[in-house]
Design a protein around this motif. Sequence first.
Motif, mmCIF file in Angstrom:
data_model
loop_
_atom_site.group_PDB
_atom_site.id
_atom_site.type_symbol
_atom_site.label_atom_id
_atom_site.label_comp_id
_atom_site.label_asym_id
_atom_site.label_seq_id
_atom_site.Cartn_x
_atom_site.Cartn_y
_atom_site.Cartn_z
ATOM 1 N N ALA A 81 -1.998 1.740 -92.000
ATOM 2 C CA ALA A 81 -2.437 2.714 -92.113
ATOM 3 C C ALA A 81 -2.861 3.775 -90.270
ATOM 4 N N ALA A 82 -2.970 3.232 -89.484
ATOM 5 C CA ALA A 82 -2.884 3.524 -88.679
ATOM 6 C C ALA A 82 -1.031 3.963 -88.592
ATOM 7 N N ALA A 83 0.012 2.980 -88.177
ATOM 8 C CA ALA A 83 1.562 3.163 -88.298
ATOM 9 C C ALA A 83 1.410 4.373 -89.142
ATOM 10 N N ALA A 84 1.355 4.754 -90.230
ATOM 11 C CA ALA A 84 2.044 5.558 -90.777
ATOM 12 C C ALA A 84 1.278 6.931 -90.452
ATOM 13 N N GLY A 85 -0.005 7.212 -88.945
ATOM 14 C CA GLY A 85 -0.647 8.149 -88.757
ATOM 15 C C GLY A 85 -1.346 8.829 -89.389
ATOM 16 N N PHE A 86 -2.225 8.086 -89.884
ATOM 17 C CA PHE A 86 -3.761 8.598 -90.383
ATOM 18 C C PHE A 86 -4.613 7.881 -89.948
ATOM 19 N N ASP A 87 -5.338 8.434 -89.740
ATOM 20 C CA ASP A 87 -7.167 8.090 -88.650
ATOM 21 C C ASP A 87 -7.783 7.602 -89.830
ATOM 22 N N GLU B 58 -9.233 7.587 -95.606
ATOM 23 C CA GLU B 58 -9.146 8.712 -94.071
ATOM 24 C C GLU B 58 -10.062 9.545 -93.564
ATOM 25 N N ARG B 59 -9.862 9.266 -92.473
ATOM 26 C CA ARG B 59 -11.321 10.413 -91.926
ATOM 27 C C ARG B 59 -10.818 11.947 -93.001
ATOM 28 N N ARG B 60 -12.449 11.808 -92.368
ATOM 29 C CA ARG B 60 -12.566 13.862 -92.887
ATOM 30 C C ARG B 60 -12.350 14.053 -94.436
ATOM 31 N N SER B 61 -11.100 13.396 -94.845
ATOM 32 C CA SER B 61 -10.386 13.905 -96.287
ATOM 33 C C SER B 61 -11.297 12.561 -97.796
ATOM 34 N N GLY B 62 -11.568 11.415 -96.438
ATOM 35 C CA GLY B 62 -11.871 11.037 -98.150
ATOM 36 C C GLY B 62 -10.926 9.839 -98.837
ATOM 37 N N ARG B 63 -9.281 10.297 -98.536
ATOM 38 C CA ARG B 63 -8.986 9.951 -99.437
ATOM 39 C C ARG B 63 -8.584 8.753 -98.810
ATOM 40 N N LEU B 64 -8.623 7.090 -100.329
ATOM 41 C CA LEU B 64 -7.886 6.316 -100.208
ATOM 42 C C LEU B 64 -7.156 5.767 -100.044
ATOM 43 N N LEU B 65 -6.728 4.981 -98.832
ATOM 44 C CA LEU B 65 -5.391 4.802 -98.169
ATOM 45 C C LEU B 65 -4.739 3.079 -98.517
ATOM 46 N N GLY B 66 -5.822 1.831 -99.223
ATOM 47 C CA GLY B 66 -6.252 1.072 -99.313
ATOM 48 C C GLY B 66 -7.354 0.206 -99.631
ATOM 49 N N ALA B 67 -6.913 -1.098 -100.135
ATOM 50 C CA ALA B 67 -8.056 -1.846 -100.488
ATOM 51 C C ALA B 67 -7.295 -3.182 -100.593
ATOM 52 N N GLN B 68 -8.187 -3.935 -100.134
ATOM 53 C CA GLN B 68 -7.847 -5.811 -100.413
ATOM 54 C C GLN B 68 -9.613 -6.106 -100.609
ATOM 55 N N ILE B 69 -9.467 -7.340 -102.048
ATOM 56 C CA ILE B 69 -10.399 -7.415 -102.744
ATOM 57 C C ILE B 69 -9.824 -9.371 -102.455
ATOM 58 N N VAL B 70 -11.227 -10.162 -102.579
ATOM 59 C CA VAL B 70 -11.131 -11.941 -102.344
ATOM 60 C C VAL B 70 -11.994 -11.823 -103.196
ATOM 61 N N GLY B 71 -11.979 -13.244 -104.169
ATOM 62 C CA GLY B 71 -13.468 -13.456 -105.340
ATOM 63 C C GLY B 71 -12.495 -14.676 -105.333
ATOM 64 N N GLU B 72 -13.523 -15.220 -106.698
ATOM 65 C CA GLU B 72 -13.408 -15.836 -107.701
ATOM 66 C C GLU B 72 -13.013 -15.036 -109.367
ATOM 67 N N GLU B 73 -12.972 -15.743 -110.394
ATOM 68 C CA GLU B 73 -12.571 -15.220 -111.039
ATOM 69 C C GLU B 73 -12.568 -13.317 -111.645
ATOM 70 N N ASN B 74 -11.149 -13.134 -112.158
ATOM 71 C CA ASN B 74 -11.918 -11.375 -112.241
ATOM 72 C C ASN B 74 -11.583 -10.953 -111.152
ATOM 73 N N ALA B 75 -11.621 -11.159 -109.738
ATOM 74 C CA ALA B 75 -11.807 -10.737 -108.992
ATOM 75 C C ALA B 75 -10.872 -9.980 -108.198
ATOM 76 N N ALA B 76 -9.098 -10.404 -108.319
ATOM 77 C CA ALA B 76 -7.973 -9.768 -108.054
ATOM 78 C C ALA B 76 -7.532 -9.015 -108.925
ATOM 79 N N LYS B 77 -8.013 -8.623 -110.530
ATOM 80 C CA LYS B 77 -7.309 -8.201 -111.332
ATOM 81 C C LYS B 77 -7.657 -6.692 -111.054
#
Lengths: 446, 446
Positions: free
Chosen positions: B338-344, B372-391
């Motif tokens: 996100a930083a490399a792409a110029g997002f705050d 993203e700060r201010r706009s609140g636009r979602l830029l990315g997500a990560q999940i780690v867990g067990e059953e039914n987490a990844a999808k």
Amino acid sequence: MSAASQARRRRGPDELEILVLERGNYASYSACGIPYYVGGDVEELDKLIARTPAEFQDRDIDLRIRAEAVEIDLDGGRVRVRDADGGGERWEHYDDLMVATGAVPKRPRLPGADAKGVHGVQILDDGVAVRRALERDEPRRAVVVGGGYIGLEMAEAMVKRGLEVSIVDAADQPMSTLDPDMGALIADAIRGIGVDLHLGEGVEGFDTAADGSVTAVRTAGRTLPADLVVLGLGVRPNTELARAAGIETGPTGGIVTDRRMRTRADRVWAAGDCVETRHLVSGGPVAIALGTHANKQGRVAGVNLGGGYATFPGVVGTAVSKICRVEVARTGLNEREAAAAGFDALSVAVESTTRAGYHPGATVMTTKLIAERRSGRLLGAQIVGEENAAKRVDGLAIALWNGMTVEEMTGLDLGYAPPFAPVWDPVLIAARKAADAVEADMRREN
Amino acid sequence: MSAASQARRRRGPDELEILVLERGNYASYSACGIPYYVGGDVEELDKLIARTPAEFQDRDIDLRIRAEAVEIDLDGGRVRVRDADGGGERWEHYDDLMVATGAVPKRPRLPGADAKGVHGVQILDDGVAVRRALERDEPRRAVVVGGGYIGLEMAEAMVKRGLEVSIVDAADQPMSTLDPDMGALIADAIRGIGVDLHLGEGVEGFDTAADGSVTAVRTAGRTLPADLVVLGLGVRPNTELARAAGIETGPTGGIVTDRRMRTRADRVWAAGDCVETRHLVSGGPVAIALGTHANKQGRVAGVNLGGGYATFPGVVGTAVSKICRVEVARTGLNEREAAAAGFDALSVAVESTTRAGYHPGATVMTTKLIAERRSGRLLGAQIVGEENAAKRVDGLAIALWNGMTVEEMTGLDLGYAPPFAPVWDPVLIAARKAADAVEADMRREN
């Protein structure tokens, strides 16, 4: 309780007094957990209770159980409260009132419907009653009236307890929120766990013994002996109190609110199963009794009651359930609902696997998409399958939320790895088939 | 093969001849299935093969295995083909050419890197070689170089085979596509299945025996004895052939195409791991070697080669994997990207349960959102867990695709039932926390 907690977070006890009236014995519990408590998956009742009255007292929320609101006086800004233990009645004044009276189970007006041994499943006390009956009376045969989510979950719970279980439903399929072809898969699943399923048979009455307890359920076609009956006929918004006070309800029977959860009455708010909300696909009002909506609405009402600003945008009709190993999910409009909302729709259903076909444990899932003719806009989706099938509906709900077309959806970048999906996720395969169907349909027309 | 099949569906053999050149022994197989074949979850190699050469012949697709394209002559419209069995070379002419040369594993330029017993994991022949080595040589100790998806999956496969397994990675965390805090959860999981994980240690060389087979992996800190080494250092687009012919590649090293999968060279198309594509969040080019992208791109190229019209819109960087019981997923941009792409950007991580807390089998999952700060636009997500987490990442990928803000996401109508989610799905809790963080951040600034 969500509203009370949110309001308290924003306004301290010196700024805002919060009084909560609950006619039953419990507040802040998971009604959705009742079937798991009845079936024994959840051993202790306490586990279903998110917060005790003492915890609310610690937050300066004055929660009174066994205290029933029996009248709202809008002009006087007060509520008449009846003590369930015979302590009489009194009036409580308010500046802002929130109505969160929930839903009540639909009960057939039939002979014997109020007999001993005929249980609704709505509040926690109902769950306690059913489990006590199972443990104390050791019933052998149970009949569930109604094949919706709750009916099926309760049927499974009682199978786990070793009972012979039958379900009767006036409809030709269980889970009438699904299309008939998908409902047939559920019928197979429920029969697969040993439940006798009698479809297209409305209940005509209940037989009772001399002591007033139920002994059988009668339909047009048969008499089903029953030591215990569970009513799973769905619920309706519980709005008697509000309507008596002149608070407006809508065509669904639910209280009408704006997006901030304000009713049409001054300084009166409402949230949860007692309100109607907007369906974001049909545009029309719906009353859907689901804990997730109730919690969100409660939070929104509480933020606003606490002087903040929050809105509840509406719903797309997502619901998931599990019958033994079979997962079921739906979102948006089914074929009947799409037609009723004025859409000219087509649909496709595809069978695919939940994992890469070669991965051990891959099972078949069926994904159905309903799309608008010509535009290709997604209108609804239904999924029936095993592990990891149901929650795939979340992506479809978000696609609906954003008004995506099935054509656009074919490009979606969904998670792929052999334990989770074939290289074309079932959702992508279904989107592709739907896009092809939309295109073929246009060709035929032109 | 996807492209060939699609083109054939649109153009019969009298309209279009289709010749496919494959230098290896197999075509149309699941490379992603290799770790499951090595670990024995998939017993038969045939299961990884989607279609045999005979099946393609039946569709009038002339698939030649062990036939390597060694030169493209753009001006002459021809390809020089070498027979792997010594049958010499010949030129084949084309009207349209499609380049689908895939990716090649990154190999360290280090002493011993080509020793016997050092295996890449890219084509099916690699999987066959590793499994044969496991069954024939009965190695006791394996070292995996690189802690990405493939490295971890191969490590688990070899643990299943009873080997002592170590992983070395120059980075301070496994799975560098995750942020360090989420990578640490993966490190715990991989150590939890008994793998020795050596992070922050680049490989400096491989020791070999007199017969040329590998005996150990050397890092700055230690020498790890090894009977077998697997290189899991990732892959790069395999574009030597294309570049030698003057077909343009981009900053990622992948072949540049338009959305219809046309390269910059006339009548030359490309698809799969050898191309770069557009990241729909960063807007920049990326080369992501994943079967799901390759299949979609192949289909698009094939539709266009067959005279139709189809486009590949790009990716949002979704990936899922499983290490034993632990599921891991990511989509969009991580903090560094996100930083490399110029997002705050700001981020939040929340722990919640995969099911209602009282439901048996509920486990903890961690959901991280980057907004993203201010706009609140979602830029990315990560999940780690067990059953039914990844999808659960699919919904987040679709939210990204539609440019949703985390505030909007708090209202989403996601599937709720006790076996599948708490009443607030982890995705909703994370969205709420992220929306709060965006708001608090704005307050601080103002």
